[in-house]
Every structure is written in C-alpha cells, then in structure tokens.
Write an enzyme that holds these catalytic residues in place. Structure first.
Site, PDB file in Angstrom:
ATOM      1  N   GLU A 237     -26.285  -3.757  39.139  1.00 38.01           N
ATOM      2  CA  GLU A 237     -26.922  -4.957  39.601  1.00 38.01           C
ATOM      3  C   GLU A 237     -27.272  -5.543  38.246  1.00 38.01           C
ATOM      4  O   GLU A 237     -28.150  -5.088  37.340  1.00 38.01           O
ATOM      5  CB  GLU A 237     -28.278  -4.495  40.233  1.00 38.01           C
ATOM      6  CG  GLU A 237     -28.097  -3.521  41.546  1.00 38.01           C
ATOM      7  CD  GLU A 237     -27.343  -4.187  42.624  1.00 38.01           C
ATOM      8  OE1 GLU A 237     -27.112  -5.570  42.450  1.00 38.01           O
ATOM      9  OE2 GLU A 237     -26.552  -3.657  43.411  1.00 38.01           O
ATOM     10  N   CYS A 271     -33.868 -11.323  37.461  1.00 36.50           N
ATOM     11  CA  CYS A 271     -32.478 -11.501  37.297  1.00 36.50           C
ATOM     12  C   CYS A 271     -32.125 -12.523  38.638  1.00 36.50           C
ATOM     13  O   CYS A 271     -30.773 -13.191  38.448  1.00 36.50           O
ATOM     14  CB  CYS A 271     -31.680 -10.164  37.550  1.00 36.50           C
ATOM     15  SG  CYS A 271     -32.047  -9.228  39.305  1.00 36.50           S
TER      16      CYS A 271
END
Length: 490
Positions: A237, A271
C-alpha cells in the site's frame, strides 16, 4: 592472510557494535518467526470461535486504552488532534472489528464450484479458505493504529499469526503496544517490534507466508526486492499524487469544502489525501477565494488544538523547502490562516493553496504529504486525463461532477487504486470495498472480505467420486477412447 578474529579485532568499535546489534536483531526476529510457525503447524486452522475471540480482544484493547492511544500518537507527532485520532483511527478499527465479526462465518464457508459432468461424472469441486501461516505487517507512522490493527483484523480473521514492525516515528505507540498487548495475545500469536535501528531491513528479509507494507513507493521497491529473495507474496500500500478533478457542472463551494476537509485532516499526511486539484481555468481564483474563507472557519489559527503537527523535523523542512522553492520560481502561495505560514517550534504548517506551480518543482513532481494544495487550471477534460496519465498511476482519483458521462469518462480513462466520486478519501473507509493501489501506488488489496481472502490460501479441492468416469480413458486406448474424445471435442 589475517585470521577472521584478527580482522574483527581491527574493526572500529562502532562497526563491531553495529554488526553485533544487527546479528542480535536478526536472531530475535528469526526466533519469533520460528515460534509462530511452530504454533501454526501444530494448529493450522483455528476455529470460528477462536478467531472471533481474537477479534473481540483487539476491540477490547482499543476501547480500554483509547485515551492512552490518543496520548501516545499525539506525543509521537508533537501534537495530533485527539478528534482526528478518534475519527481516523479508533472508530475505523472498531467498525472493522464489528463488520468482520458479523461476516466471518460466511467468509469461512467452503465454496462449491461447478464441474464438467461429462468428463468427471459425480466428482465435486470446492474452494476452502485456509490460513497461510505467519504474516508480517510493516506499519507507517501517519496512521499507526489504523494501519497496524486493521491489517491485523484481516490477518486474525483468516486464522493467521502476525509479527508487526512499527515505525521509528511511532515510539510511544509502539511502547504502549509492547507493554499491553502481550497480556492479551501470546507470542506465538502476535509479536510487536519497535524500530530501534535496522529492524525494518532485517524484518523484510524474513521468510513470511505473506508480508503487507504501507509506506512510500521508494521503500516499497526495497521491501518487494527483499521479499522476493524468499518468494514471499506481498501486499504493498504505497502513495502517489492523488488528483481531484472539479467539473464545471459541480458546485464549486461544495467541492472546496469537501476537498479542504480532507486536505487539512492530519495536516495532509495521508497517502490518499487530495495531492492537487484540477479546476476549470475560469474558476481558479474563485476556488482560492473560497479556500481563504473556508479554512479559517475550521481552524482559528495555527495553534488550534484541532490542527495537527508535521510528524518530524525532516518532513517539516522538506515541506517548507518545497514551498519556498515554488515561491522562488514565481508560484503564488496563498496562506489560508492568519499569522505565520509555519512554526518551527510546533512543526505546524498552515494550509496553503498554490497557484501557477511550475510542473518541474518539487510540489508537482513528488507526493506532497502535507497541507499544501496546488490548484491547476484546465480547459478540457482531455487535457486533465492526458496530464494525469503522463505520471504514475495514483492511489486514488476524485472526480467531482453530477454528469454520469463525465464521471465514467474519468474513471474509464484514468486508472487508479480507488475512487471517491464527489468527495475524497471516503472509499478507504468502506468495509465492503477493497483498498489497494496499482502500479507505483501499490499492489494487492485488503479490508473486509478482500482482506480475509488476501491472507487466506483459497485452496482448490477436487474430490473424486466412488467410481471415476475418467477411468474410461485409461490406456490401452481403443475405438471407445476415440469415440469419447471425439464427443468431448464437439
């Protein structure tokens, strides 16, 4: 030729100490993995009741230590809004536990699959989800509770054991985990490791049965390379420059309110935050003016307890340097709070809108990961699509439009890890949607059913019938064999 002992004695003391520390770290990690693997081999498939007990224990830990968790994360940041920790970390973890408890029995059921009756007669097929074994979890600093425990929910739901490596910027939370969690989970089930120097590198070299990493694309490449040495499957991720695209049919104020909420959350250190926003060229000034009105209503000043600090000095200096670089290169910086643009003492940076940022400046070339929002004017959607596709595939895409044709066009022509339409970030919070990137923004998925499947081996099982119809095709081959094969080729 000098002996090994003579060469070692000739090394500087600091080098000998570093090597000794690495050796000790490696031995500790390998011993932990061996303990968990032996436990897995002894009891490879925990029952539904055992898995639910582990999930409930995670939930109890969070509920009983919420105040300590909030305080630890705030101390790690310098200052982290308590409400943001509750909103973005505590609540999602508890919701994920509830959702998984509700659905786990269904996820664990063997799945019947179809079979070719003409060839295999009364045989049967099924898929059995089974634990893979020991999972390594590498946790970033920005949401250290969320990004440690939500993966653990999926890992435990799938029946696995876990080793978790925390970030060097999460020392207080890591200490809380190390002090409290062993009373709830034995070492053969869960072990937590602080980053004391070199731990992460050695951690990635372990022969896990699966490894999940959340962090930067650059570090993700190194993690994947290390895992490849042991053929460890990985879920990565990563980050990227997630764009928002405001179409001219969508109310500009509504878009600005939603985008700026997400951009200011955790001071932009997410993010999947909006990295930059495309606005119709004629609306760029109006968007900036709206931003100057919206943000001060939410944060009275840089000192607001609702506004979080930048996590460390290096990140603070990088963001300030990027702002100053853009200003030197004739970009227009619009500070959205009264008072100073940043405060080195508290490591807080005021939210900024940036206009006319050069395409090759740092703000436009790398993930910003801070409260800075470049606004880019555009004349056509084709222009936007081409510009986004000229870079790496982002972790998220945020189209704002009430025109379904435009939404579909953006979704079809811009590949990203996930999408939130007419808002930002919130696809990540949906328990029944997989979360993951693509290309440089990551690979693999977790959350909900997909998380359970990621950490399970979906094991195909063929069960032959008492009488095998395939036996009719055994050698020696005959005219009957030819007839049967001709029939199957129809």
């Amino acid at each position: 030729m000098a002996s090994t002992s003579h060469r070692t004695a000739a090394m500087p003391a600091s080098t000998r100490t570093a090597r000794s520390t690495v050796a000790t770290t490696t031995a500790t990690l390998r011993a932990a993995l061996q303990t968990q693997r032996e436990a897995y081999l002894a009891r490879p498939v925990p029952t539904l009741a055992e898995r639910k007990a582990d999930l409930r224990e995670l939930g109890r830990f969070v509920r009983e230590h919420t105040d300590e968790i909030c305080d630890a994360i705030s101390a790690d940041y310098g200052h982290r809004s308590r409400h943001e920790t509750l909103l973005a970390e505590v609540v999602p973890v508890l919701d994920d536990v509830k959702n998984t408890l509700k659905n786990l029995a269904d996820w664990m059921k063997p799945q019947s699959r179809s079979i070719d009756r003409l060839v295999f007669g009364l045989a049967s097929n099924k898929v059995i989800p089974q634990p893979v074994g020991v999972v390594g979890v590498i946790v970033p600093w920005n949401f250290p509770l969320n990004l440690s425990l939500i993966p653990l929910v999926a890992v435990f739901a799938a029946g696995n054991r876990a080793m978790v490596k925390m970030s060097e910027n999460s020392r207080n939370l890591a200490r809380l985990f190390i002090d409290r969690l062993p009373a709830r989970f034995p070492p053969e089930k869960l072990q937590i490791f602080d980053e004391t120097g070199g731990v992460g590198i050695e951690f990635t070299k372990l022969p896990f049965d699966h490894l999940i990493f959340t962090g930067s694309t650059r570090t993700g490449r190194a993690v994947m390379a290390a895992a490849a040495e042991n053929l460890v499957p990985v879920t990565l991720e990563l980050g990227g420059k997630a764009p928002a695209v405001i179409c001219d049919d969508f109310p500009l104020e509504t878009a600005a309110e939603r985008i700026l909420f997400v951009k200011c959350l955790n001071a932009g250190q997410i993010c999947t935050t909006v990295d930059h926003v495309f606005v119709p060229r004629t609306e760029v000034k109006a968007f900036a003016d709206l931003a100057k009105t919206i943000v001060p209503k939410r944060y009275a000043s840089l000192d607001s307890p609702d506004y979080s600090s930048i996590v460390d000095q290096r990140s603070f200096d990088r963001l300030v340097g990027a702002l100053e670089d853009a200003k030197r290169r004739k970009a227009r910086l619009i500070k959205l709070l009264p008072g100073p643009g940043w405060d080195p003492e508290t490591r807080k940076i005021a939210p900024h809108v940036v206009l006319n940022a050069p395409p090759d400046c740092e703000l436009m070339e790398r993930e910003i990961f801070g409260p800075v929002l470049p606004v880019i004017g555009y004349d056509s959607l084709d222009e936007v699509i081409d510009r986004i596709n000229a870079g790496p595939r982002p972790l998220a895409l945020y189209p704002f439009s009430h025109d379904q044709e435009r939404i579909n066009r953006l979704i079809d022509h811009v590949m990203s890890g996930g999408v939130s339409v007419n808002d930002a970030l919130f696809h990540v919070g949906q328990h029944d949607l997989p979360f993951g990137g693509i290309g440089e923004s990551g690979m693999g998925h977790y959350h909900g059913r997909e998380g359970f499947q990621t950490f399970s081996k979906l094991r195909p099982v063929f069960h032959q019938a008492r009488t095998s119809s395939v036996s009719l095709l055994y050698p020696p081959y005959s005219a009957l064999t030819d007839t049967m094969l001709a029939f199957l080729r129809r």
